[in-house]
Design a protein around this motif. Structure first.
Motif, PDB file in Angstrom:
ATOM      1  N   SER A 118       5.747  -8.176   9.729  1.00 51.53           N
ATOM      2  CA  SER A 118       4.315  -8.055   9.442  1.00 51.53           C
ATOM      3  C   SER A 118       3.541  -9.329   9.753  1.00 51.53           C
ATOM      4  O   SER A 118       2.341  -9.279  10.042  1.00 51.53           O
ATOM      5  N   THR A 119       4.202 -10.485   9.701  1.00 51.27           N
ATOM      6  CA  THR A 119       3.507 -11.735  10.012  1.00 51.27           C
ATOM      7  C   THR A 119       3.132 -11.821  11.486  1.00 51.27           C
ATOM      8  O   THR A 119       2.321 -12.666  11.867  1.00 51.27           O
ATOM      9  N   GLY A 120       3.690 -10.944  12.302  1.00 52.91           N
ATOM     10  CA  GLY A 120       3.394 -10.960  13.731  1.00 52.91           C
ATOM     11  C   GLY A 120       2.241 -10.058  14.133  1.00 52.91           C
ATOM     12  O   GLY A 120       2.003  -9.857  15.327  1.00 52.91           O
ATOM     13  N   LEU A 121       1.501  -9.510  13.155  1.00 46.20           N
ATOM     14  CA  LEU A 121       0.416  -8.586  13.469  1.00 46.20           C
ATOM     15  C   LEU A 121      -0.637  -9.226  14.367  1.00 46.20           C
ATOM     16  O   LEU A 121      -1.096  -8.619  15.337  1.00 46.20           O
ATOM     17  N   THR A 122      -1.022 -10.475  14.061  1.00 42.75           N
ATOM     18  CA  THR A 122      -2.059 -11.140  14.851  1.00 42.75           C
ATOM     19  C   THR A 122      -1.654 -11.237  16.315  1.00 42.75           C
ATOM     20  O   THR A 122      -2.460 -10.989  17.225  1.00 42.75           O
ATOM     21  N   ALA A 123      -0.377 -11.564  16.569  1.00 39.67           N
ATOM     22  CA  ALA A 123       0.104 -11.680  17.947  1.00 39.67           C
ATOM     23  C   ALA A 123       0.100 -10.319  18.643  1.00 39.67           C
ATOM     24  O   ALA A 123      -0.224 -10.220  19.837  1.00 39.67           O
ATOM     25  N   LEU A 124       0.438  -9.251  17.907  1.00 41.96           N
ATOM     26  CA  LEU A 124       0.454  -7.918  18.513  1.00 41.96           C
ATOM     27  C   LEU A 124      -0.954  -7.469  18.901  1.00 41.96           C
ATOM     28  O   LEU A 124      -1.135  -6.738  19.882  1.00 41.96           O
ATOM     29  N   LEU A 125      -1.941  -7.891  18.127  1.00 40.86           N
ATOM     30  CA  LEU A 125      -3.319  -7.495  18.403  1.00 40.86           C
ATOM     31  C   LEU A 125      -3.952  -8.288  19.542  1.00 40.86           C
ATOM     32  O   LEU A 125      -4.992  -7.905  20.072  1.00 40.86           O
ATOM     33  N   LEU A 126      -3.318  -9.397  19.908  1.00 42.63           N
ATOM     34  CA  LEU A 126      -3.880 -10.272  20.939  1.00 42.63           C
ATOM     35  C   LEU A 126      -3.495  -9.782  22.331  1.00 42.63           C
ATOM     36  O   LEU A 126      -2.318  -9.597  22.635  1.00 42.63           O
ATOM     37  N   THR A 167       9.866   5.077  21.698  1.00 42.29           N
ATOM     38  CA  THR A 167       8.678   5.188  20.859  1.00 42.29           C
ATOM     39  C   THR A 167       9.106   5.342  19.413  1.00 42.29           C
ATOM     40  O   THR A 167      10.104   5.996  19.125  1.00 42.29           O
ATOM     41  N   SER A 168       8.345   4.739  18.487  1.00 44.00           N
ATOM     42  CA  SER A 168       8.722   4.811  17.078  1.00 44.00           C
ATOM     43  C   SER A 168       7.496   4.760  16.185  1.00 44.00           C
ATOM     44  O   SER A 168       6.509   4.095  16.507  1.00 44.00           O
ATOM     45  N   ASP A 169       7.566   5.465  15.059  1.00 46.10           N
ATOM     46  CA  ASP A 169       6.578   5.284  13.998  1.00 46.10           C
ATOM     47  C   ASP A 169       7.229   4.665  12.767  1.00 46.10           C
ATOM     48  O   ASP A 169       6.593   4.526  11.715  1.00 46.10           O
ATOM     49  N   GLY A 170       8.504   4.293  12.889  1.00 44.49           N
ATOM     50  CA  GLY A 170       9.215   3.683  11.767  1.00 44.49           C
ATOM     51  C   GLY A 170       9.303   2.175  11.855  1.00 44.49           C
ATOM     52  O   GLY A 170       9.454   1.492  10.837  1.00 44.49           O
ATOM     53  N   LEU A 171       9.223   1.612  13.064  1.00 38.86           N
ATOM     54  CA  LEU A 171       9.212   0.170  13.248  1.00 38.86           C
ATOM     55  C   LEU A 171       7.783  -0.351  13.130  1.00 38.86           C
ATOM     56  O   LEU A 171       6.821   0.380  13.350  1.00 38.86           O
ATOM     57  N   PHE A 172       7.638  -1.629  12.801  1.00 39.11           N
ATOM     58  CA  PHE A 172       6.311  -2.187  12.565  1.00 39.11           C
ATOM     59  C   PHE A 172       5.488  -2.160  13.841  1.00 39.11           C
ATOM     60  O   PHE A 172       5.912  -2.658  14.885  1.00 39.11           O
ATOM     61  N   GLY A 173       4.298  -1.559  13.752  1.00 37.35           N
ATOM     62  CA  GLY A 173       3.448  -1.446  14.925  1.00 37.35           C
ATOM     63  C   GLY A 173       1.987  -1.487  14.572  1.00 37.35           C
ATOM     64  O   GLY A 173       1.599  -1.855  13.456  1.00 37.35           O
ATOM     65  N   LEU A 174       1.153  -1.072  15.524  1.00 37.94           N
ATOM     66  CA  LEU A 174      -0.292  -1.165  15.370  1.00 37.94           C
ATOM     67  C   LEU A 174      -0.913   0.103  14.801  1.00 37.94           C
ATOM     68  O   LEU A 174      -2.092   0.115  14.457  1.00 37.94           O
ATOM     69  N   GLY A 175      -0.151   1.176  14.707  1.00 40.75           N
ATOM     70  CA  GLY A 175      -0.682   2.414  14.155  1.00 40.75           C
ATOM     71  C   GLY A 175      -0.117   3.620  14.863  1.00 40.75           C
ATOM     72  O   GLY A 175       0.051   3.619  16.080  1.00 40.75           O
ATOM     73  N   GLY A 176       0.184   4.680  14.097  1.00 40.08           N
ATOM     74  CA  GLY A 176       0.752   5.880  14.709  1.00 40.08           C
ATOM     75  C   GLY A 176       2.052   5.559  15.412  1.00 40.08           C
ATOM     76  O   GLY A 176       2.897   4.821  14.923  1.00 40.08           O
ATOM     77  N   LEU A 177       2.203   6.115  16.617  1.00 40.47           N
ATOM     78  CA  LEU A 177       3.368   5.831  17.445  1.00 40.47           C
ATOM     79  C   LEU A 177       3.106   4.587  18.277  1.00 40.47           C
ATOM     80  O   LEU A 177       2.018   4.416  18.820  1.00 40.47           O
ATOM     81  N   ASP A 178       4.102   3.725  18.394  1.00 43.17           N
ATOM     82  CA  ASP A 178       4.021   2.538  19.241  1.00 43.17           C
ATOM     83  C   ASP A 178       5.175   2.531  20.228  1.00 43.17           C
ATOM     84  O   ASP A 178       6.230   3.134  19.987  1.00 43.17           O
ATOM     85  N   VAL A 179       4.992   1.821  21.336  1.00 41.81           N
ATOM     86  CA  VAL A 179       6.029   1.654  22.350  1.00 41.81           C
ATOM     87  C   VAL A 179       6.832   0.396  22.037  1.00 41.81           C
ATOM     88  O   VAL A 179       6.263  -0.665  21.751  1.00 41.81           O
ATOM     89  N   PHE A 180       8.156   0.522  22.113  1.00 44.60           N
ATOM     90  CA  PHE A 180       9.070  -0.599  21.886  1.00 44.60           C
ATOM     91  C   PHE A 180      10.068  -0.672  23.041  1.00 44.60           C
ATOM     92  O   PHE A 180      10.239   0.290  23.795  1.00 44.60           O
TER      93      PHE A 180
END
Length: 646
Positions: free
Chosen positions: A131-139, A345-358
């Motif tokens: 969760s501490t990596g949210l800012t980096a994911l949004l950038l 694709t996952s909705d169980g791993l930490f992401g930006l919302g809904g389904l995310d690509v990993f």
């Protein structure tokens, strides 16, 4: 629309039996929801004067299934704030909807409630570490250039796969007919597989892939192998007559001969009890990744793999494990063989919302660290189903983000910077002559000396691990008749592969000595053994000490009734309290080493005595400062073996 291939096929209506009596409108809403007529279920639920917690949960889920997440958020809030009948997963699902609405702070609060109630859930652990990596994911760091595609219709278009020089995808587009079957979920036509040419970055000349393969219900997604002559695809089986009334998703194969696709053949691991779908074939057609909710998984839909033998049979499905799979849904696996990268694709791993690509590095034996693809591939909407070319330069994915043509839309993208990828630590177990030591048990530890994973080397003595860059790792080796090997290496720098061999020193043969055993004597003195010394302030068994302890092991195994009391000591430096604790640790380490190698391990016990009973005049008490040399202090850092029973 991707939910059709996920929730509808893989998961039955959720909920728990509640003691409260349901109204007629709520029961009517449940009936509609069970048949995926979510628009009708919403009307019925909203007509009820009062909903049970289960009914309120189903209302929130129905809104979410129709991508009405503003309304879903409000429905979840009613349930959460009601404080009655709330289950841990409600907080998780509420958090997912909040993220889809861009409310990351509120989502974090809900996820914290979920983590407190379900600390052992993989999703909770992943949230806590990521969760501490949210800012980096949004950038948006300029890694991607997203390109819109004109091929999208007003319906749903998603699930792209490569088909030689073309692209096959799923779509609800359809030609006008007198009678058109539509799906309860969204009142759209059923999905079919379409093929398009790739031209100037666009998908053009769209056509139905094959009317014979596109059945009456949903069809796809697809995967091709053997240069486009072998097709694996999934479809809802309308011939299912099982009691659950659910047309499970199943995988079928077809081969192309003389320009015609053969009749579909069922995958041997299909079942009426669970779904198998979203296949991804290797180029030779002998490895298959797929998604299933079969029993024994982590929850929801998991990703599995299987391999085909020479006689055509598929091996038992292998779950890819907790590195990838969670209690949520993991979907749309795509393995880029040339680069050895698994996209999913996952909705169980930490992401930006809904389904995310990993994605993660993947070999035949190991998976690397999982990375979120980040902005702008991932958004607060559902982003899923990535594929990439052999050079990892271009690809396609699907999304229901705002600004599209229909519901789910296809997008092309260019990768402008290399993917952040794991590095590979590779090495061999070798003896001091440089010869290979096969079948060595190799373990990887992180910087906190926590075990990450283990493998046994093959006949050629080689091992390899996928690891994160910029870290320091410890690798140990264990094998009978060898001293434990150990090496440390770093993944800093630009090299994608780090070589780190593990040295395994063969133990010297131990002669079995049969001395005259006398109770009360020190076994080490009787057989003239060297003391088992320790390094200053350490309790790890040294290599020279291990050789001596192996002699104790041999003697105790030669005398199966012998019992020994082990005494461990420290030198006088440091405080008495510290030395007492250190000697206890040394006693345990020494006893554990011997217990693992003798019959009836209870025959040896150990105790630490701190700095008491020195063998020389090295004293450090009070204001006294010892003038003893290091070699004299070492004589007091010892273990003794007193025979208490013959």
């Amino acid at each position: 629309m991707k939910n059709i291939l996920i929730t509808a096929a893989l998961v039955a209506l959720t909920g728990t039996c509640m003691a409260q009596e349901k109204s007629k409108n709520e029961l009517r809403g449940d009936k509609y929801a069970f048949t995926y007529a979510f628009d009708k279920s919403i009307v019925a639920y909203n007509r009820a004067h009062h909903l049970t917690p289960e009914g309120q949960r189903h209302l929130a889920e129905a809104y979410h299934n129709l991508n009405q997440d503003v309304e879903s958020e409000a429905a979840w809030a009613v349930l959460i704030n009601g404080n009655t009948g709330v289950i841990p997963d409600d907080y998780y699902n509420y958090a997912m909807v909040l993220k889809s609405n861009g409310k990351y702070d509120m989502a974090a609060t809900a996820m914290e409630q979920f983590r407190v109630q379900r600390p052992d859930d993989i999703r909770a652990a992943n949230y806590q570490t990521s969760s501490t990596g949210l800012t980096a994911l949004l950038l948006d760091d300029g890694s991607y250039r997203i390109n819109t595609l004109k091929v999208n219709s007003g319906g749903d278009d998603f699930g792209p796969v490569y088909y030689n020089d073309q692209v096959v995808f799923l779509s609800t587009r359809s030609k006008p007919t007198w009678v058109q079957k539509k799906y309860n979920w969204n009142r759209q036509p059923f999905l079919d597989m379409y093929v398009a040419d790739v031209k100037n970055g666009q998908l053009e000349n769209t056509a139905n892939l094959d009317k014979k393969l596109n059945g009456k219900l949903h069809n796809g997604n697809a995967s091709f192998a053997k240069k486009g002559t072998l097709l694996a695809f999934s479809t809802n089986d309308n011939s299912d007559r099982s009691e659950d009334k659910i047309a499970e998703l199943r995988i079928y194969f077809s081969t192309l001969t003389d320009g015609k696709w053969s009749d579909a053949e069922a995958f041997s691991q299909n079942s009426e009890s669970y779904s198998t779908g979203l296949p991804c074939l290797s180029a030779d057609g002998n490895t298959l990744y797929f998604v299933s909710n079969m029993p024994g998984g982590f929850g929801g839909a998991d990703i599995y793999s299987t391999t085909r033998s020479e006689n055509g049979t598929w091996s038992p499905a292998r779950n890819l494990g907790g590195t990838v799979n969670t209690a949520g849904d993991e979907l749309f696996p795509f393995y880029q063989e040339n680069s050895q990268v698994l996209f999913f694709t996952s909705d169980g791993l930490f992401g930006l919302g809904g389904l995310d690509v990993f994605y993660c590095a993947a070999t035949a034996t190991t998976l690397g660290t999982v990375y979120n693809a980040g902005t702008p591939v991932n958004t607060a909407a559902d982003d899923f189903g990535v594929i990439m070319d052999d050079s990892l330069k271009t690809g396609y994915f699907s999304s229901d983000r705002a600004g599209g043509t229909g519901g789910d839309d296809l997008y092309a993208f260019d990768l402008l910077k290399p993917l952040r990828m794991d590095k590979k630590i590779r090495g061999y177990a070798k003896d001091n002559n440089g010869s290979i030591v096969p079948e060595t048990y190799i373990t990887l530890f992180d910087e906190q000396q926590l075990e990450i994973r283990s493998v046994t080397t093959t006949a050629n003595g080689m091992y390899e691990f996928m690891v994160a860059p910029g870290k320091t790792y410890t690798i140990t080796g264990k094998k009978n008749n060898y001293l434990d090997g150990k090496t440390t290496t770093s993944t800093s720098g630009n090299a994608p592969v780090i070589n780190a061999d593990v040295l395994m020193v063969k133990k010297e043969p131990v002669a079995v000595i049969k001395p005259e055993i006398v109770v009360g004597n020190d076994l080490a003195v009787i057989v003239n053994l060297n003391p088992a010394y320790f390094n200053y302030q350490e309790f790890t068994i040294r290599a020279d000490a291990a050789k001596e302890l192996d002699k104790i092991v041999a003697i105790m195994n030669a005398h199966p009734t012998m019992e020994v009391k082990l005494s461990a000591y420290a030198d006088c430096r440091a405080s008495k309290t510290y030395n007492q604790g250190l000697s206890d640790k040394r006693a345990k380490a020494t006893a554990d080493y011997i217990k693992k190698r003798i019959t009836r391990p209870e025959r040896i016990s150990g105790k630490g005595y701190g700095e008491t009973r020195p063998v020389n005049g090295c004293d450090c008490e009070g204001s006294t400062i010892s003038t003893c040399a290091e070699s004299e202090h070492q004589l007091n850092r010892r273990s003794e073996f007193i025979i208490v029973k013959q």
